[in-house]
Design a protein around this motif. Structure first.
Motif, PDB file in Angstrom:
ATOM      1  N   ALA A   9       0.825  -1.203   0.000  1.00 38.80           N
ATOM      2  CA  ALA A   9       0.000   0.000   0.000  1.00 38.80           C
ATOM      3  C   ALA A   9       0.860   1.254   0.000  1.00 38.80           C
ATOM      4  CB  ALA A   9      -0.931  -0.014   1.208  1.00 38.80           C
ATOM      5  N   THR A  10       1.849   1.282   0.893  1.00 37.51           N
ATOM      6  CA  THR A  10       2.719   2.448   0.962  1.00 37.51           C
ATOM      7  C   THR A  10       3.518   2.597  -0.321  1.00 37.51           C
ATOM      8  OG1 THR A  10       2.899   2.142   3.346  1.00 37.51           O
ATOM      9  CG2 THR A  10       4.537   3.555   2.301  1.00 37.51           C
ATOM     10  N   GLY A  11       4.031   1.476  -0.845  1.00 42.14           N
ATOM     11  CA  GLY A  11       4.822   1.522  -2.063  1.00 42.14           C
ATOM     12  C   GLY A  11       4.026   2.029  -3.243  1.00 42.14           C
ATOM     13  N   SER A  12       2.766   1.609  -3.356  1.00 42.38           N
ATOM     14  CA  SER A  12       1.936   2.043  -4.474  1.00 42.38           C
ATOM     15  C   SER A  12       1.774   3.555  -4.483  1.00 42.38           C
ATOM     16  CB  SER A  12       0.561   1.365  -4.403  1.00 42.38           C
ATOM     17  OG  SER A  12       0.690  -0.030  -4.545  1.00 42.38           O
ATOM     18  N   GLN A  13       1.484   4.132  -3.338  1.00 44.27           N
ATOM     19  CA  GLN A  13       1.302   5.582  -3.268  1.00 44.27           C
ATOM     20  C   GLN A  13       2.594   6.316  -3.607  1.00 44.27           C
ATOM     21  OE1 GLN A  13      -1.657   7.043  -2.964  1.00 44.27           O
ATOM     22  NE2 GLN A  13      -2.448   4.953  -2.977  1.00 44.27           N
ATOM     23  N   THR A  14       3.708   5.770  -3.180  1.00 46.24           N
ATOM     24  CA  THR A  14       5.003   6.380  -3.491  1.00 46.24           C
ATOM     25  C   THR A  14       5.278   6.329  -4.986  1.00 46.24           C
ATOM     26  OG1 THR A  14       5.865   5.728  -1.330  1.00 46.24           O
ATOM     27  CG2 THR A  14       7.480   6.279  -3.028  1.00 46.24           C
ATOM     28  N   LEU A  15       4.949   5.203  -5.612  1.00 46.84           N
ATOM     29  CA  LEU A  15       5.176   5.051  -7.049  1.00 46.84           C
ATOM     30  C   LEU A  15       4.276   5.979  -7.856  1.00 46.84           C
ATOM     31  CD1 LEU A  15       5.456   1.158  -7.177  1.00 46.84           C
ATOM     32  CD2 LEU A  15       7.323   2.816  -7.298  1.00 46.84           C
ATOM     33  N   ILE A  16       3.029   6.093  -7.447  1.00 45.74           N
ATOM     34  CA  ILE A  16       2.104   6.989  -8.146  1.00 45.74           C
ATOM     35  C   ILE A  16       2.599   8.426  -8.057  1.00 45.74           C
ATOM     36  CG2 ILE A  16      -0.239   7.939  -8.104  1.00 45.74           C
ATOM     37  CD1 ILE A  16      -1.159   5.129  -7.144  1.00 45.74           C
ATOM     38  N   THR A  62       6.991   8.037 -12.945  1.00 42.76           N
ATOM     39  CA  THR A  62       7.824   7.701 -14.104  1.00 42.76           C
ATOM     40  C   THR A  62       7.459   6.327 -14.662  1.00 42.76           C
ATOM     41  OG1 THR A  62       9.560   6.577 -12.851  1.00 42.76           O
ATOM     42  CG2 THR A  62       9.713   8.989 -13.033  1.00 42.76           C
ATOM     43  N   ASN A  63       8.072   5.996 -15.801  1.00 41.68           N
ATOM     44  CA  ASN A  63       7.848   4.677 -16.383  1.00 41.68           C
ATOM     45  C   ASN A  63       8.391   3.564 -15.483  1.00 41.68           C
ATOM     46  OD1 ASN A  63      10.425   5.649 -16.904  1.00 41.68           O
ATOM     47  ND2 ASN A  63      10.459   5.066 -19.062  1.00 41.68           N
ATOM     48  N   VAL A  64       9.474   3.843 -14.768  1.00 45.64           N
ATOM     49  CA  VAL A  64       9.991   2.854 -13.817  1.00 45.64           C
ATOM     50  C   VAL A  64       8.987   2.634 -12.687  1.00 45.64           C
ATOM     51  CG1 VAL A  64      11.826   2.344 -12.157  1.00 45.64           C
ATOM     52  CG2 VAL A  64      12.400   3.366 -14.359  1.00 45.64           C
ATOM     53  N   ASP A  65       8.374   3.717 -12.233  1.00 45.88           N
ATOM     54  CA  ASP A  65       7.357   3.600 -11.183  1.00 45.88           C
ATOM     55  C   ASP A  65       6.178   2.753 -11.665  1.00 45.88           C
ATOM     56  OD1 ASP A  65       8.664   5.239  -9.227  1.00 45.88           O
ATOM     57  OD2 ASP A  65       8.090   6.992 -10.404  1.00 45.88           O
ATOM     58  N   TRP A  66       5.784   2.956 -12.926  1.00 47.52           N
ATOM     59  CA  TRP A  66       4.655   2.176 -13.445  1.00 47.52           C
ATOM     60  C   TRP A  66       5.020   0.694 -13.555  1.00 47.52           C
ATOM     61  CZ3 TRP A  66       3.083  -0.932 -17.536  1.00 47.52           C
ATOM     62  CH2 TRP A  66       1.694  -1.126 -17.637  1.00 47.52           C
ATOM     63  N   ALA A  67       6.232   0.413 -14.003  1.00 48.78           N
ATOM     64  CA  ALA A  67       6.679  -0.980 -14.101  1.00 48.78           C
ATOM     65  C   ALA A  67       6.628  -1.653 -12.731  1.00 48.78           C
ATOM     66  CB  ALA A  67       8.094  -1.033 -14.668  1.00 48.78           C
ATOM     67  N   LYS A  68       7.072  -0.952 -11.710  1.00 48.53           N
ATOM     68  CA  LYS A  68       7.050  -1.509 -10.353  1.00 48.53           C
ATOM     69  C   LYS A  68       5.619  -1.667  -9.846  1.00 48.53           C
ATOM     70  CE  LYS A  68      11.580   0.305  -8.984  1.00 48.53           C
ATOM     71  NZ  LYS A  68      12.304   1.233  -8.068  1.00 48.53           N
ATOM     72  N   LEU A  69       4.741  -0.750 -10.246  1.00 51.29           N
ATOM     73  CA  LEU A  69       3.345  -0.831  -9.819  1.00 51.29           C
ATOM     74  C   LEU A  69       2.682  -2.087 -10.380  1.00 51.29           C
ATOM     75  CD1 LEU A  69       1.151   0.652  -8.223  1.00 51.29           C
ATOM     76  CD2 LEU A  69       0.543   1.865 -10.329  1.00 51.29           C
ATOM     77  N   VAL A  70       2.986  -2.433 -11.622  1.00 56.12           N
ATOM     78  CA  VAL A  70       2.456  -3.672 -12.209  1.00 56.12           C
ATOM     79  C   VAL A  70       2.941  -4.874 -11.401  1.00 56.12           C
ATOM     80  CG1 VAL A  70       2.457  -5.175 -14.233  1.00 56.12           C
ATOM     81  CG2 VAL A  70       2.291  -2.695 -14.528  1.00 56.12           C
ATOM     82  N   LEU A  71       4.211  -4.873 -11.044  1.00 54.39           N
ATOM     83  CA  LEU A  71       4.774  -5.990 -10.279  1.00 54.39           C
ATOM     84  C   LEU A  71       4.106  -6.113  -8.910  1.00 54.39           C
ATOM     85  CD1 LEU A  71       8.557  -5.499 -11.152  1.00 54.39           C
ATOM     86  CD2 LEU A  71       6.997  -7.230 -12.078  1.00 54.39           C
ATOM     87  N   ILE A  72       3.856  -4.991  -8.272  1.00 52.28           N
ATOM     88  CA  ILE A  72       3.186  -5.017  -6.971  1.00 52.28           C
ATOM     89  C   ILE A  72       1.757  -5.529  -7.119  1.00 52.28           C
ATOM     90  CG2 ILE A  72       2.236  -3.544  -5.148  1.00 52.28           C
ATOM     91  CD1 ILE A  72       4.757  -1.875  -5.306  1.00 52.28           C
ATOM     92  N   ASP A  73       1.042  -5.044  -8.148  1.00 49.55           N
ATOM     93  CA  ASP A  73      -0.336  -5.489  -8.362  1.00 49.55           C
ATOM     94  C   ASP A  73      -0.407  -6.988  -8.667  1.00 49.55           C
ATOM     95  OD1 ASP A  73      -1.388  -3.002  -7.884  1.00 49.55           O
ATOM     96  OD2 ASP A  73      -1.619  -2.449  -9.996  1.00 49.55           O
ATOM     97  N   PRO A  96       0.332   1.462 -21.423  1.00 55.65           N
ATOM     98  CA  PRO A  96       1.737   1.234 -21.788  1.00 55.65           C
ATOM     99  C   PRO A  96       2.023  -0.092 -22.481  1.00 55.65           C
ATOM    100  CG  PRO A  96       1.579   2.172 -19.593  1.00 55.65           C
ATOM    101  CD  PRO A  96       0.189   1.805 -19.994  1.00 55.65           C
ATOM    102  N   LEU A  97       1.208  -1.122 -22.236  1.00 61.85           N
ATOM    103  CA  LEU A  97       1.470  -2.432 -22.836  1.00 61.85           C
ATOM    104  C   LEU A  97       0.465  -2.783 -23.927  1.00 61.85           C
ATOM    105  CD1 LEU A  97       2.430  -4.479 -19.638  1.00 61.85           C
ATOM    106  CD2 LEU A  97       3.959  -3.541 -21.387  1.00 61.85           C
ATOM    107  N   ASN A  98      -0.356  -1.800 -24.334  1.00 57.40           N
ATOM    108  CA  ASN A  98      -1.396  -2.053 -25.340  1.00 57.40           C
ATOM    109  C   ASN A  98      -2.217  -3.282 -24.961  1.00 57.40           C
ATOM    110  OD1 ASN A  98      -0.783   0.172 -27.028  1.00 57.40           O
ATOM    111  ND2 ASN A  98       0.952  -0.951 -27.887  1.00 57.40           N
ATOM    112  N   ASN A  99      -2.672  -3.261 -23.729  1.00 51.19           N
ATOM    113  CA  ASN A  99      -3.437  -4.364 -23.154  1.00 51.19           C
ATOM    114  C   ASN A  99      -4.909  -4.216 -23.523  1.00 51.19           C
ATOM    115  OD1 ASN A  99      -4.380  -6.443 -21.525  1.00 51.19           O
ATOM    116  ND2 ASN A  99      -4.181  -5.267 -19.624  1.00 51.19           N
ATOM    117  N   GLY A 100      -5.504  -5.287 -24.012  1.00 53.05           N
ATOM    118  CA  GLY A 100      -6.911  -5.223 -24.385  1.00 53.05           C
ATOM    119  C   GLY A 100      -7.855  -5.453 -23.218  1.00 53.05           C
ATOM    120  N   GLN A 101      -7.370  -6.083 -22.144  1.00 52.24           N
ATOM    121  CA  GLN A 101      -8.248  -6.427 -21.025  1.00 52.24           C
ATOM    122  C   GLN A 101      -8.617  -5.190 -20.209  1.00 52.24           C
ATOM    123  OE1 GLN A 101      -7.711 -10.172 -19.251  1.00 52.24           O
ATOM    124  NE2 GLN A 101      -8.109  -9.485 -17.162  1.00 52.24           N
TER     125      GLN A 101
END
Length: 213
Positions: free
Chosen positions: A71-78, A82-93, A125-130
């Motif tokens: 939870a804390t990490g997500s808010q920090t990343l948001i 940056t694109n690195v923050d988004w990549a890490k957010l996907v990993l956390i999710d 960012p990943l052209n995801n259809g879902q």
């Protein structure tokens, strides 16, 4: 007069006896007092061999092991944005380890999908259809936060088991790349590596509104 002289030797002997006893007592070293403090500690511990009993009605206090890292990490990343923050957010999710290899894979993958400078295109960012309203991957999300959630959901849907397993391991960006090439994510399969760059990635911030901030 003779009787008085007879008492003096006895008194002298008594005095010498008492003095000898006192000298003997003073020469006996005092027994050391056992210390209840261990070296370098400021807490009291019972002497060796001593036990402490606790009443039956006293329950041990449990220490909470709940983690608030995600939870804390997500808010920090948001907030980072940056694109690195988004990549890490996907990993956390996706509940995958945020390792250097996993982040590197995500950054290379994002670059192949939308390029580096416009990685946040359509907040997808990943052209995801879902969940984006575009089955071909050309849909969009309200925010990049939504995009991260749906990217993780899709990868864990069971359609990409090799990618999921490689991310769980988190030890090789190249191995995870090979898994995504072989998967049905992109019809081109990224040329099985011929359309995939391993050069160092750039850290680029997305506009605040893309994050819903």
């Amino acid at each position: 007069m003779r009787a008085r002289r007879g008492i003096r030797p006895l008194a002298a002997l008594a005095t010498l006896a008492v003095a000898g006893m006192l000298a003997t007592i003073s020469l006996v070293p005092a027994a050391p007092v056992p210390s209840v403090f261990a070296a370098g500690e400021d807490t009291v511990s019972p002497p060796e061999g001593q036990t402490i009993e606790v009443a039956d009605g006293v329950a041990a206090q449990e220490v909470s092991q709940e983690s608030y890292t995600a939870a804390t990490g997500s808010q920090t990343l948001i907030a980072g944005g940056t694109n690195v923050d988004w990549a890490k957010l996907v990993l956390i999710d996706g509940d995958w380890p945020v390792t250097e290899e996993n982040v590197t894979f995500m950054m290379r993958w994002m670059r192949q999908e939308n390029g580096a400078d416009n990685w946040f295109n359509r907040n997808n960012p990943l052209n995801n259809g879902q969940g984006s309203g575009g089955g071909s991957g050309l849909g969009s999300y309200a925010t990049l936060v939504d995009a991260a959630y749906y990217a993780a959901e899709n990868l864990k849907s069971g359609r990409y088991p090799a990618v999921d397993a490689a991310l769980v391991a988190g030890t090789s960006a190249d191995a995870t790349a090979q898994a995504i090439w072989a998967s049905p994510w992109a019809s081109s399969h990224y040329g099985y590596g011929t359309h995939w760059s391993s050069r160092p990635y750039e850290v680029i911030e997305a506009p605040a509104e893309a994050w819903g901030r």
